[in-house]
Scaffold this motif. Structure first.
Motif, PDB file in Angstrom:
ATOM      1  N   PRO A 150     -37.477 -17.629 -76.875  1.00  0.00           N
ATOM      2  CA  PRO A 150     -38.658 -18.481 -76.793  1.00  0.00           C
ATOM      3  C   PRO A 150     -39.900 -18.206 -76.839  1.00  0.00           C
ATOM      4  O   PRO A 150     -40.929 -18.927 -76.428  1.00  0.00           O
ATOM      5  N   CYS A 151     -40.208 -17.002 -77.425  1.00  0.00           N
ATOM      6  CA  CYS A 151     -41.388 -16.566 -77.690  1.00  0.00           C
ATOM      7  C   CYS A 151     -41.664 -15.897 -79.180  1.00  0.00           C
ATOM      8  O   CYS A 151     -41.996 -14.759 -79.200  1.00  0.00           O
ATOM      9  N   ILE A 165     -38.531 -20.401 -80.278  1.00  0.00           N
ATOM     10  CA  ILE A 165     -39.708 -21.230 -80.017  1.00  0.00           C
ATOM     11  C   ILE A 165     -40.915 -20.349 -80.320  1.00  0.00           C
ATOM     12  O   ILE A 165     -41.205 -19.362 -79.952  1.00  0.00           O
ATOM     13  N   PHE A 190     -42.912 -22.852 -73.932  1.00  0.00           N
ATOM     14  CA  PHE A 190     -41.908 -22.482 -73.022  1.00  0.00           C
ATOM     15  C   PHE A 190     -42.349 -22.481 -71.409  1.00  0.00           C
ATOM     16  O   PHE A 190     -41.428 -22.721 -70.604  1.00  0.00           O
ATOM     17  N   VAL A 206     -37.847 -26.576 -67.526  1.00  0.00           N
ATOM     18  CA  VAL A 206     -37.579 -25.965 -68.919  1.00  0.00           C
ATOM     19  C   VAL A 206     -36.597 -26.420 -69.517  1.00  0.00           C
ATOM     20  O   VAL A 206     -36.268 -26.413 -70.655  1.00  0.00           O
ATOM     21  N   VAL A 211     -36.477 -28.105 -73.205  1.00  0.00           N
ATOM     22  CA  VAL A 211     -35.658 -27.247 -74.081  1.00  0.00           C
ATOM     23  C   VAL A 211     -34.569 -28.440 -74.763  1.00  0.00           C
ATOM     24  O   VAL A 211     -34.514 -28.558 -75.993  1.00  0.00           O
ATOM     25  N   GLN A 238     -38.863 -18.559 -66.500  1.00  0.00           N
ATOM     26  CA  GLN A 238     -38.350 -19.722 -67.159  1.00  0.00           C
ATOM     27  C   GLN A 238     -37.039 -19.463 -67.902  1.00  0.00           C
ATOM     28  O   GLN A 238     -36.323 -20.306 -67.850  1.00  0.00           O
TER      29      GLN A 238
END
Length: 535
Positions: free
Chosen positions: A66-67, A107, A181, A187, A191, A231
């Protein structure tokens, strides 16, 4: 693959992801070797929970970063799946298409990193280009998504990440650093909007941004990695594995609630901690160290802790994370701490003031430097750069902790040491205290500890804080350089009737000779102890 770029995920020399520079100390690229260490732990946990099954041979498992920054996690996962799914998809093109379209998702944290991640995974910054190794995508993003997100401002701060509106509300030409995110109240729904409905991820893995960029740097920047962890848990994956700074273990601005949540979560099954962040991240300095953890939704229990300290590996040890209100990184320290706490004595933090004890900032200068008090004036202790100075000040200006003005007290430097421990493994922990007479105050450079009934008492306390054991106990609650009141919370108050030595304290608390050597290998001598050692 006549019309596609060849599938070149292996055999590159050198690996480009070992060569690129970090974006900043906030947004740190993960070295491939370290990413693979985390993936090894993940695969081991999967095998233990699935009768020895190979995670990388499962065509149904979904992974989310997610990062995403460099795309290293997604690339290495794709690498492993490509090897593990040979029997399931003998044709390489079919195998790659399945993995990239059905199993691997990301993401991006910025537009730049999203393109970099796609280049790492798809061999093209656009998933649908002629150079991409996947044939399944109609969009440029593929399954590595990025879209500019805006902060939600309220009273000058973002309600999701705490960013300053003044610093980060800066037009459309620059990155907002409003990471998608964590900038949402739900969340799971977010998503689903990004990747489609019914997106249940088995594994969430990544290295989130550590603090909000644009805040000036240092300890005044707000940490944000805790939001990514929360999250990710809210997505309810089977496993969560993330790299985060170790500062949360005993400190960190605004991290008290997160620390309590983390320590109280018995789904955290592995914790691998590096006191010196340069071991896993050679090109960046991260005060307090770095760690990664493995969270297991279906398998609660104790945590296997492993601690890396200057090339030495301590553990793995089975730990109950919530034994204390902060996490003590080394199991050997835990054993010593238990002996001290068994006495149930009042602690020294009850004598220590809060920050800015007399309401005078560090840069306060409205006093007569190098002058003795006359008339109704009082003494002031301050710092100019690294030099300790003193002078005279009118008493009328002091409106905070007035009960500490006319008593004997110790002035405790707020700036201790930290980098020294990370670099060498040996630390002095505290700066030398100052015995301050009645009729004196200090600036924010110090905390004030007292009151003491006499000069002999305050000198006794001074000798105590110079012992290795007292400073060792401070170090257990001290994540970085600065020392505040709460870090004295495991230092017992003694009787102030003698000059304290480590020998007396070791005997009182039954510290074994092996434990003494351990303490003395970590804590440098100070004051009288240092003088005697040099004789």
């Amino acid at each position: 693959m006549s019309n596609q770029a060849s599938f070149g995920l292996r055999g590159r020399n050198p690996d480009v992801l070992t060569c690129i520079a970090n974006l900043s100390n906030d947004e740190v690229f993960t070295p491939p070797e370290f990413a693979n260490q985390m993936l090894d732990e993940l695969a081991k946990a999967w095998a233990e929970a699935h009768a020895g099954a190979n995670l990388w041979s499962n065509k149904a498992v979904r992974f989310l970063d997610p990062c995403a920054k460099s795309g290293v996690f997604l690339r290495e996962i794709t690498n492993r799946l490509t090897e593990g799914l040979v029997d399931e998809f003998p044709d390489l093109r079919d195998r790659v298409d399945h993995i990239l379209s059905k199993q691997v998702f990301g993401i991006g944290i910025t537009n730049l990193t999203s393109m970099l991640a796609r280049r790492s995974v798809y061999c093209s910054k656009h998933a649908n280009s002629e150079h991409s190794i996947s044939r399944r995508f109609n969009s440029q993003d593929g399954n590595i998504w990025f879209e500019r997100t805006k902060h939600t401002w309220s009273q000058g701060r973002c309600v999701f990440c705490g960013a300053s509106q003044q610093a980060m509300d800066r037009g459309d030409s620059l990155e907002t650093h409003a990471y998608a995110f964590i900038h949402t109240e739900n969340v799971k729904s977010r998503v689903a909007e990004i990747f489609g409905d019914n997106m249940q991820f088995d594994v969430v893995i990544g290295n989130p941004p550590y603090q909000m960029s644009g805040g000036g740097g240092g300890t005044n920047d707000s940490p944000i990695y805790q939001h990514f962890v929360r999250q990710a848990k809210a997505l309810e994956p089977r496993y969560l594995c993330m790299v985060i700074p170790s500062r949360w273990m005993a400190g960190g601005r605004g991290l008290g609630d997160f620390r309590a949540e983390f320590l109280g979560d018995n789904h955290v099954r592995k914790l691998v901690d590096y006191e010196n962040a340069k071991e896993p991240f050679p090109t960046v300095g991260i005060g307090g160290g770095i760690c990664y953890f493995l969270w297991d939704r279906e398998n609660p229990g104790s945590c296997e802790s492993k601690y890396h300290k200057n090339g030495e590996v301590v553990g793995p040890d089975e730990r109950q994370l919530d034994e204390f209100d902060v996490f003590v990184r080394d199991k050997r320290s835990v054993d010593i701490l238990r002996k001290v706490l068994k006495f149930k004595e009042p602690m020294f933090d009850g004598l220590v003031s809060g920050d800015t004890p007399f309401g005078l900032a560090t840069n306060f200068s409205a006093y007569a430097r190098d002058s003795d008090p006359v008339g109704g004036q009082i003494r002031i202790y301050a710092n100019k750069g690294t030099k300790r100075v003193k002078g005279a000040l009118a008493r009328e200006g002091i409106r905070k902790n007035e009960h500490l003005i006319d008593v004997w007290k110790l002035l405790l430097p707020v700036a201790g040491s930290g980098r020294e421990r990370e670099r060498t493994g040996v630390d002095v922990v505290l700066g030398p205290p100052i015995v301050a007479e009645p009729g004196s105050v200090c600036t924010q450079t110090y905390l004030a500890a007292g009151p003491f009934a006499s000069e002999a008492e305050v000198q006794s306390a001074e000798s105590y804080l110079q012992t290795r054991l007292a400073r060792f106990l401070v170090s257990l609650r001290k994540p970085a350089q600065h020392v505040f009141r709460g870090m004295y919370g495991w230092v017992p108050i003694q009787s102030w009737d003698r000059q304290w030595t480590d020998a007396e304290l070791y005997k009182k608390y039954s510290i074994s000779s092996r434990e003494q050597k351990y303490i003395e290998a970590m804590i440098r001598p100070m004051g009288a102890s240092a003088a005697s050692q040099n004789d």
